[in-house]
Design a protein around this motif. Structure first.
Motif, PDB file in Angstrom:
ATOM      1  N   GLN A   1      37.377  41.668  36.232  1.00 30.87           N
ATOM      2  CA  GLN A   1      36.291  40.696  35.704  1.00 30.87           C
ATOM      3  C   GLN A   1      36.974  39.495  35.473  1.00 30.87           C
ATOM      4  O   GLN A   1      37.924  39.088  34.899  1.00 30.87           O
ATOM      5  CB  GLN A   1      35.899  41.270  34.286  1.00 30.87           C
ATOM      6  CG  GLN A   1      34.575  40.907  33.710  1.00 30.87           C
ATOM      7  CD  GLN A   1      34.084  41.541  32.507  1.00 30.87           C
ATOM      8  OE1 GLN A   1      34.502  41.092  31.192  1.00 30.87           O
ATOM      9  NE2 GLN A   1      33.161  42.495  32.629  1.00 30.87           N
ATOM     10  N   PHE A   2      35.825  38.348  35.898  1.00 32.71           N
ATOM     11  CA  PHE A   2      36.370  36.804  35.710  1.00 32.71           C
ATOM     12  C   PHE A   2      35.074  36.068  35.468  1.00 32.71           C
ATOM     13  O   PHE A   2      33.734  36.657  35.748  1.00 32.71           O
ATOM     14  CB  PHE A   2      37.150  36.426  36.958  1.00 32.71           C
ATOM     15  CG  PHE A   2      36.299  36.248  38.355  1.00 32.71           C
ATOM     16  CD1 PHE A   2      35.761  34.984  38.747  1.00 32.71           C
ATOM     17  CD2 PHE A   2      36.113  37.336  39.158  1.00 32.71           C
ATOM     18  CE1 PHE A   2      35.295  34.714  39.793  1.00 32.71           C
ATOM     19  CE2 PHE A   2      35.162  37.247  40.153  1.00 32.71           C
ATOM     20  CZ  PHE A   2      34.873  36.017  40.586  1.00 32.71           C
ATOM     21  N   GLU A   3      34.950  34.938  35.206  1.00 32.60           N
ATOM     22  CA  GLU A   3      33.931  33.981  34.921  1.00 32.60           C
ATOM     23  C   GLU A   3      34.068  32.831  36.141  1.00 32.60           C
ATOM     24  O   GLU A   3      35.071  32.262  36.234  1.00 32.60           O
ATOM     25  CB  GLU A   3      33.993  33.313  33.624  1.00 32.60           C
ATOM     26  CG  GLU A   3      32.840  32.796  33.290  1.00 32.60           C
ATOM     27  CD  GLU A   3      32.638  32.312  31.784  1.00 32.60           C
ATOM     28  OE1 GLU A   3      33.011  30.839  31.533  1.00 32.60           O
ATOM     29  OE2 GLU A   3      32.673  33.196  30.755  1.00 32.60           O
ATOM     30  N   ASP A   4      32.899  32.708  36.835  1.00 33.47           N
ATOM     31  CA  ASP A   4      33.228  31.686  37.896  1.00 33.47           C
ATOM     32  C   ASP A   4      32.733  30.331  37.230  1.00 33.47           C
ATOM     33  O   ASP A   4      32.613  30.214  36.200  1.00 33.47           O
ATOM     34  CB  ASP A   4      32.088  32.301  39.236  1.00 33.47           C
ATOM     35  CG  ASP A   4      30.512  32.046  38.323  1.00 33.47           C
ATOM     36  OD1 ASP A   4      30.109  31.497  37.354  1.00 33.47           O
ATOM     37  OD2 ASP A   4      29.608  32.479  39.436  1.00 33.47           O
ATOM     38  N   ALA A   5      32.501  29.314  38.011  1.00 35.69           N
ATOM     39  CA  ALA A   5      32.610  27.944  37.493  1.00 35.69           C
ATOM     40  C   ALA A   5      31.118  27.751  36.908  1.00 35.69           C
ATOM     41  O   ALA A   5      31.149  26.855  36.321  1.00 35.69           O
ATOM     42  CB  ALA A   5      32.807  26.996  39.085  1.00 35.69           C
ATOM     43  N   SER A   6      30.151  28.505  37.211  1.00 40.21           N
ATOM     44  CA  SER A   6      28.681  28.362  36.546  1.00 40.21           C
ATOM     45  C   SER A   6      28.556  29.019  35.184  1.00 40.21           C
ATOM     46  O   SER A   6      27.766  29.056  34.607  1.00 40.21           O
ATOM     47  CB  SER A   6      27.686  28.818  37.588  1.00 40.21           C
ATOM     48  OG  SER A   6      27.831  30.328  37.782  1.00 40.21           O
ATOM     49  N   GLY A   7      29.855  29.838  34.730  1.00 37.99           N
ATOM     50  CA  GLY A   7      29.908  30.579  33.681  1.00 37.99           C
ATOM     51  C   GLY A   7      29.370  32.068  33.848  1.00 37.99           C
ATOM     52  O   GLY A   7      29.190  32.787  32.576  1.00 37.99           O
ATOM     53  N   GLN A   8      28.952  32.530  35.059  1.00 34.26           N
ATOM     54  CA  GLN A   8      28.605  33.733  35.028  1.00 34.26           C
ATOM     55  C   GLN A   8      29.745  34.687  35.135  1.00 34.26           C
ATOM     56  O   GLN A   8      30.642  34.598  35.523  1.00 34.26           O
ATOM     57  CB  GLN A   8      27.799  33.869  36.617  1.00 34.26           C
ATOM     58  CG  GLN A   8      27.368  35.405  36.998  1.00 34.26           C
ATOM     59  CD  GLN A   8      26.516  35.404  38.291  1.00 34.26           C
ATOM     60  OE1 GLN A   8      26.369  34.399  38.939  1.00 34.26           O
ATOM     61  NE2 GLN A   8      26.026  36.565  38.538  1.00 34.26           N
ATOM     62  N   LEU A   9      29.538  35.782  34.440  1.00 36.67           N
ATOM     63  CA  LEU A   9      30.653  36.757  34.285  1.00 36.67           C
ATOM     64  C   LEU A   9      30.375  37.919  35.608  1.00 36.67           C
ATOM     65  O   LEU A   9      29.339  38.323  35.791  1.00 36.67           O
ATOM     66  CB  LEU A   9      30.380  37.528  33.037  1.00 36.67           C
ATOM     67  CG  LEU A   9      31.546  38.535  32.804  1.00 36.67           C
ATOM     68  CD1 LEU A   9      32.831  37.784  32.383  1.00 36.67           C
ATOM     69  CD2 LEU A   9      31.146  39.285  31.682  1.00 36.67           C
ATOM     70  N   ILE A  10      31.537  37.853  36.531  1.00 36.61           N
ATOM     71  CA  ILE A  10      31.501  38.736  37.598  1.00 36.61           C
ATOM     72  C   ILE A  10      32.681  39.818  37.572  1.00 36.61           C
ATOM     73  O   ILE A  10      33.838  39.612  37.019  1.00 36.61           O
ATOM     74  CB  ILE A  10      31.812  37.893  38.800  1.00 36.61           C
ATOM     75  CG1 ILE A  10      30.510  36.831  38.937  1.00 36.61           C
ATOM     76  CG2 ILE A  10      31.950  38.544  40.074  1.00 36.61           C
ATOM     77  CD1 ILE A  10      30.993  35.565  39.921  1.00 36.61           C
ATOM     78  N   GLU A  11      32.345  41.030  38.049  1.00 36.51           N
ATOM     79  CA  GLU A  11      33.176  41.982  38.148  1.00 36.51           C
ATOM     80  C   GLU A  11      33.228  42.615  39.544  1.00 36.51           C
ATOM     81  O   GLU A  11      32.392  42.724  40.129  1.00 36.51           O
ATOM     82  CB  GLU A  11      32.808  43.138  37.137  1.00 36.51           C
ATOM     83  CG  GLU A  11      33.804  44.235  36.731  1.00 36.51           C
ATOM     84  CD  GLU A  11      33.442  45.321  35.985  1.00 36.51           C
ATOM     85  OE1 GLU A  11      33.949  45.168  34.902  1.00 36.51           O
ATOM     86  OE2 GLU A  11      32.450  46.173  36.302  1.00 36.51           O
ATOM     87  N   PHE A  12      34.552  42.915  39.988  1.00 34.84           N
ATOM     88  CA  PHE A  12      34.765  43.514  41.420  1.00 34.84           C
ATOM     89  C   PHE A  12      35.655  44.498  41.392  1.00 34.84           C
ATOM     90  O   PHE A  12      36.766  44.247  40.528  1.00 34.84           O
ATOM     91  CB  PHE A  12      34.688  42.399  42.485  1.00 34.84           C
ATOM     92  CG  PHE A  12      36.150  41.737  42.254  1.00 34.84           C
ATOM     93  CD1 PHE A  12      37.145  42.070  43.106  1.00 34.84           C
ATOM     94  CD2 PHE A  12      36.178  40.528  41.416  1.00 34.84           C
ATOM     95  CE1 PHE A  12      38.418  41.327  43.047  1.00 34.84           C
ATOM     96  CE2 PHE A  12      37.535  40.117  41.321  1.00 34.84           C
ATOM     97  CZ  PHE A  12      38.900  40.296  42.056  1.00 34.84           C
ATOM     98  N   GLN A  13      35.750  45.214  42.273  1.00 35.75           N
ATOM     99  CA  GLN A  13      36.610  46.175  42.790  1.00 35.75           C
ATOM    100  C   GLN A  13      37.492  45.860  43.808  1.00 35.75           C
ATOM    101  O   GLN A  13      36.977  45.548  44.875  1.00 35.75           O
ATOM    102  CB  GLN A  13      36.203  47.648  42.884  1.00 35.75           C
ATOM    103  CG  GLN A  13      37.238  48.579  43.344  1.00 35.75           C
ATOM    104  CD  GLN A  13      36.804  50.146  43.307  1.00 35.75           C
ATOM    105  OE1 GLN A  13      35.946  50.464  42.893  1.00 35.75           O
ATOM    106  NE2 GLN A  13      37.282  50.740  44.650  1.00 35.75           N
ATOM    107  N   SER A  14      38.903  45.513  43.606  1.00 34.28           N
ATOM    108  CA  SER A  14      39.648  45.233  44.684  1.00 34.28           C
ATOM    109  C   SER A  14      39.759  46.130  46.080  1.00 34.28           C
ATOM    110  O   SER A  14      39.729  47.366  45.758  1.00 34.28           O
ATOM    111  CB  SER A  14      41.116  44.868  44.119  1.00 34.28           C
ATOM    112  OG  SER A  14      42.140  44.554  45.303  1.00 34.28           O
ATOM    113  N   SER A  15      39.746  45.659  47.125  1.00 33.42           N
ATOM    114  CA  SER A  15      39.779  46.415  48.367  1.00 33.42           C
ATOM    115  C   SER A  15      41.342  46.984  48.556  1.00 33.42           C
ATOM    116  O   SER A  15      41.507  47.928  49.431  1.00 33.42           O
ATOM    117  CB  SER A  15      39.427  45.748  49.444  1.00 33.42           C
ATOM    118  OG  SER A  15      40.141  44.616  49.726  1.00 33.42           O
ATOM    119  N   SER A  16      42.273  46.543  47.643  1.00 35.15           N
ATOM    120  CA  SER A  16      43.423  46.914  48.104  1.00 35.15           C
ATOM    121  C   SER A  16      44.142  47.815  46.828  1.00 35.15           C
ATOM    122  O   SER A  16      43.870  47.332  45.816  1.00 35.15           O
ATOM    123  CB  SER A  16      44.501  45.849  48.053  1.00 35.15           C
ATOM    124  OG  SER A  16      44.178  44.924  49.089  1.00 35.15           O
TER     125      SER A  16
END
Length: 232
Positions: free
Chosen positions: A62-77
């Motif tokens: 989980q991280f926050e992008d430059a616009s302040g949006q909270l984003i969550e992703f699953q690594s492909s590795s």
């Protein structure tokens, strides 16, 4: 022999294609890093996945992008044991406006795919190349020995199968001969090149011509030009 010819070109082509794919993957990652933004992230979970006899843990970040949006992703590795732990802080690269492009800033996350493809491609290409080059080297060596080597007559000892080489469930045959050097009284054993048929019924007489290097009889070529050619 037709199977051998097919496989040597198949391995070379597949290997070459994988190497090209690895290079394109590498270039894509380089382009991605040139355009990507970096942000701090945290591992929120580890997703366990099993496929056949292997299993892996894929980190969810989980991280926050430059616009302040909270984003969550699953690594492909993924890996086993897990390369990350829950709550661990990591660095993330992502393309602006494309949160789905996010990747963990780690060697395998960024370069693992290209590396694996390059290793596979290199292996396939090397095997295919050797299958092409080795017979050509042997053919050239035989031609050179026919021109400058010493011709001796060796006694045929029999026909053996070269079980160290298996192609399509079959091993090639080799004619085994012996020759005693009259100058040194040493006995030398010569084996023909691989033959993809049993030559036993096509060997006339009890001896065969062999070309050797006078200074080194270990360098030799057994003349099997009298044998019939295999129809293609």
């Amino acid at each position: 022999m037709r199977v051998y010819d097919f496989l040597k070109y198949l391995f070379s082509v597949v290997g070459g294609a994988l190497l090209v794919g690895a290079f394109l993957w590498y270039q894509s990652t380089v382009t991605f890093l040139d355009e990507a933004l970096e942000a701090p992230g945290v591992v929120t979970d580890l997703v366990y996945s099993r496929s056949g006899d292997s299993s892996s843990y894929y980190p969810v970040v989980q991280f926050e992008d430059a616009s302040g949006q909270l984003i969550e992703f699953q690594s492909s590795s993924g890996s086993n044991p897990a390369s990350y732990s829950r709550g661990e802080e990591v660095s993330v690269f992502y393309l602006p406006g494309e949160p789905g492009s996010a990747r963990i800033n780690g060697f395998f996350s960024l370069w693992g795919g290209a590396l694996i493809m390059a290793i596979l491609g290199g292996t396939f290409f090397l095997v295919g190349s050797l299958m092409v080059i080795v017979p050509l080297i042997r053919k050239g060596r035989g031609a050179k020995l026919r021109e400058s080597g010493q011709l001796v007559t060796a006694r045929i000892q029999g026909v053996e199968q070269n079980t160290s080489l298996v192609m399509n469930g079959q091993s090639p045959f080799r004619i085994v001969t012996q020759w005693q050097d009259p100058a040194t009284a040493k006995l030398h054993v010569f084996r023909s090149d691989n033959l993809w048929f049993d030559p036993s019924d096509h060997i006339p007489g009890e001896s065969i011509s062999v070309y050797i290097r006078p200074d080194n009889p270990k360098r030799y070529w057994v003349d099997t030009s009298f044998l019939p050619k295999v129809a293609s």
